[in-house]
Design a protein around this motif. Structure first.
Motif, PDB file in Angstrom:
ATOM      1  N   GLN A 154     -38.680  17.707 -80.388  1.00  0.00           N
ATOM      2  CA  GLN A 154     -40.073  17.629 -79.965  1.00  0.00           C
ATOM      3  C   GLN A 154     -40.413  18.738 -78.967  1.00  0.00           C
ATOM      4  O   GLN A 154     -41.396  19.461 -79.131  1.00  0.00           O
ATOM      5  N   ILE A 155     -39.596  18.886 -77.928  1.00  0.00           N
ATOM      6  CA  ILE A 155     -39.927  19.847 -76.874  1.00  0.00           C
ATOM      7  C   ILE A 155     -39.616  21.281 -77.284  1.00  0.00           C
ATOM      8  O   ILE A 155     -40.096  22.224 -76.650  1.00  0.00           O
ATOM      9  N   ASN A 156     -38.811  21.456 -78.328  1.00  0.00           N
ATOM     10  CA  ASN A 156     -38.490  22.805 -78.799  1.00  0.00           C
ATOM     11  C   ASN A 156     -39.741  23.544 -79.275  1.00  0.00           C
ATOM     12  O   ASN A 156     -39.754  24.780 -79.359  1.00  0.00           O
ATOM     13  N   VAL A 180     -40.636  10.818 -74.695  1.00  0.00           N
ATOM     14  CA  VAL A 180     -39.331  10.301 -74.268  1.00  0.00           C
ATOM     15  C   VAL A 180     -39.273   8.792 -74.498  1.00  0.00           C
ATOM     16  O   VAL A 180     -38.301   8.268 -75.059  1.00  0.00           O
ATOM     17  N   LEU A 181     -40.318   8.090 -74.077  1.00  0.00           N
ATOM     18  CA  LEU A 181     -40.331   6.638 -74.243  1.00  0.00           C
ATOM     19  C   LEU A 181     -40.284   6.249 -75.717  1.00  0.00           C
ATOM     20  O   LEU A 181     -39.655   5.253 -76.089  1.00  0.00           O
ATOM     21  N   GLU A 182     -40.916   7.037 -76.553  1.00  0.00           N
ATOM     22  CA  GLU A 182     -40.923   6.743 -77.980  1.00  0.00           C
ATOM     23  C   GLU A 182     -39.547   6.957 -78.596  1.00  0.00           C
ATOM     24  O   GLU A 182     -39.041   6.098 -79.327  1.00  0.00           O
ATOM     25  N   HIS A 183     -38.940   8.110 -78.323  1.00  0.00           N
ATOM     26  CA  HIS A 183     -37.662   8.443 -78.957  1.00  0.00           C
ATOM     27  C   HIS A 183     -36.484   7.656 -78.372  1.00  0.00           C
ATOM     28  O   HIS A 183     -35.444   7.538 -79.016  1.00  0.00           O
ATOM     29  N   PHE A 184     -36.671   7.132 -77.159  1.00  0.00           N
ATOM     30  CA  PHE A 184     -35.592   6.374 -76.520  1.00  0.00           C
ATOM     31  C   PHE A 184     -35.926   4.884 -76.428  1.00  0.00           C
ATOM     32  O   PHE A 184     -35.341   4.155 -75.632  1.00  0.00           O
ATOM     33  N   LYS A 185     -36.842   4.431 -77.262  1.00  0.00           N
ATOM     34  CA  LYS A 185     -37.297   3.042 -77.169  1.00  0.00           C
ATOM     35  C   LYS A 185     -36.186   2.037 -77.468  1.00  0.00           C
ATOM     36  O   LYS A 185     -36.252   0.885 -77.024  1.00  0.00           O
ATOM     37  N   ASN A 186     -35.163   2.455 -78.207  1.00  0.00           N
ATOM     38  CA  ASN A 186     -34.063   1.540 -78.531  1.00  0.00           C
ATOM     39  C   ASN A 186     -32.897   1.656 -77.551  1.00  0.00           C
ATOM     40  O   ASN A 186     -31.873   0.996 -77.729  1.00  0.00           O
ATOM     41  N   ASN A 218     -23.872   4.504 -78.228  1.00  0.00           N
ATOM     42  CA  ASN A 218     -23.454   5.277 -79.405  1.00  0.00           C
ATOM     43  C   ASN A 218     -24.619   6.012 -80.061  1.00  0.00           C
ATOM     44  O   ASN A 218     -24.400   6.927 -80.861  1.00  0.00           O
ATOM     45  N   THR A 219     -25.831   5.597 -79.724  1.00  0.00           N
ATOM     46  CA  THR A 219     -27.011   6.208 -80.348  1.00  0.00           C
ATOM     47  C   THR A 219     -27.776   7.135 -79.401  1.00  0.00           C
ATOM     48  O   THR A 219     -28.795   7.703 -79.790  1.00  0.00           O
ATOM     49  N   SER A 269     -31.401  14.131 -79.522  1.00  0.00           N
ATOM     50  CA  SER A 269     -31.715  15.180 -80.492  1.00  0.00           C
ATOM     51  C   SER A 269     -33.180  15.103 -80.930  1.00  0.00           C
ATOM     52  O   SER A 269     -33.809  16.130 -81.215  1.00  0.00           O
ATOM     53  N   LYS A 270     -33.731  13.900 -80.965  1.00  0.00           N
ATOM     54  CA  LYS A 270     -35.133  13.737 -81.368  1.00  0.00           C
ATOM     55  C   LYS A 270     -36.070  14.360 -80.336  1.00  0.00           C
ATOM     56  O   LYS A 270     -37.034  15.044 -80.693  1.00  0.00           O
ATOM     57  N   ILE A 271     -35.796  14.101 -79.061  1.00  0.00           N
ATOM     58  CA  ILE A 271     -36.672  14.668 -78.023  1.00  0.00           C
ATOM     59  C   ILE A 271     -36.503  16.172 -77.941  1.00  0.00           C
ATOM     60  O   ILE A 271     -37.442  16.913 -77.665  1.00  0.00           O
TER      61      ILE A 271
END
Length: 218
Positions: A109-111, A139-145, A97-98, A104-106
């Motif tokens: 960042q890459i934008n 990627v690892l930071e924004h998808f850590k959860n 769900n998240t 959207s966070k990544i």
């Protein structure tokens, strides 16, 4: 109850390379009948003579224009630019769900960097992110959860611009996949949009894959 002809057709349809060779009359019917003898016998659960299989092969009508239709040839010759991007990583995450929020966070960042390669595909159970390896830590930071199911590095992407109305041409993707398969090139990932087609391969195969795709237009 299945017939010999039905069994032969089922086996040929499952092997498009063989079916195409048959349509081009470059197959030895006797040798192929011997090859199919056991699988046909297994399917019918009784011994089948090769002569009967050979007769079924000669009567089989493969699809017409397998790779030889004038329209398909024109589309292949009009394939657009071929672009290669190297130093890519492919991440696989379990859907949640998240996940979109993390995505959207990544994107934010890459934008900020127009030179970054990025592709996102969402399946039923999992999603993939293909991104320039320089963004790996982001990627690892924004998808850590999120639950990471896999990661593959040292990949390259070959993107091909397709002509308009390519989706109405039968066999276009088959021709691309066939040429790559004949050269023993394994595809790690495939991504496409309406008029663009991208294959992801390991770095040591990118030169060979590029050469194969370039020759398609010749």
């Amino acid at each position: 109850m299945k017939t010999i002809a039905a069994c032969v057709e089922e086996l040929l349809v499952a092997q498009p390379f063989l079916e195409e060779a048959l349509s081009r009359n470059i197959i030895n019917y006797s040798a192929l009948a011997e090859e199919l003898s056991k699988p046909v016998s297994d399917m019918l659960r009784k011994p089948v003579k090769t002569g009967a299989i050979m007769m079924a092969l000669r009567r089989y009508n493969p699809p017409k224009d397998l790779g030889s239709s004038p329209r398909l040839k024109r589309v292949i010759k009009s394939l657009g630019d071929i672009t290669v991007r190297s130093n890519l990583s492919d991440f696989t995450f379990q859907n949640s769900n998240t996940l979109i929020e993390s995505h959207s966070k990544i994107l934010g960042q890459i934008n900020l960097n127009a030179n970054v390669f990025y592709a996102f595909t969402r399946g039923i159970l999992e999603s993939n992110i293909i991104v320039s390896s320089s963004q790996k830590q982001h990627v690892l930071e924004h998808f850590k959860n999120e639950k990471q199911k896999g990661v593959k590095e040292n990949l390259s992407a070959i993107s091909i611009s397709l002509p308009e109305n390519n989706s109405k041409v039968t066999g276009l993707y088959y021709q691309i996949f066939k040429r790559l398969a004949w050269e023993g090139i394994a595809l790690y990932e495939v991504v496409s949009t309406t008029n663009e087609f991208t294959v992801l391969v390991e770095d040591d195969l990118v030169d060979k894959a590029f050469s194969v795709i370039k020759k398609l237009k010749q």
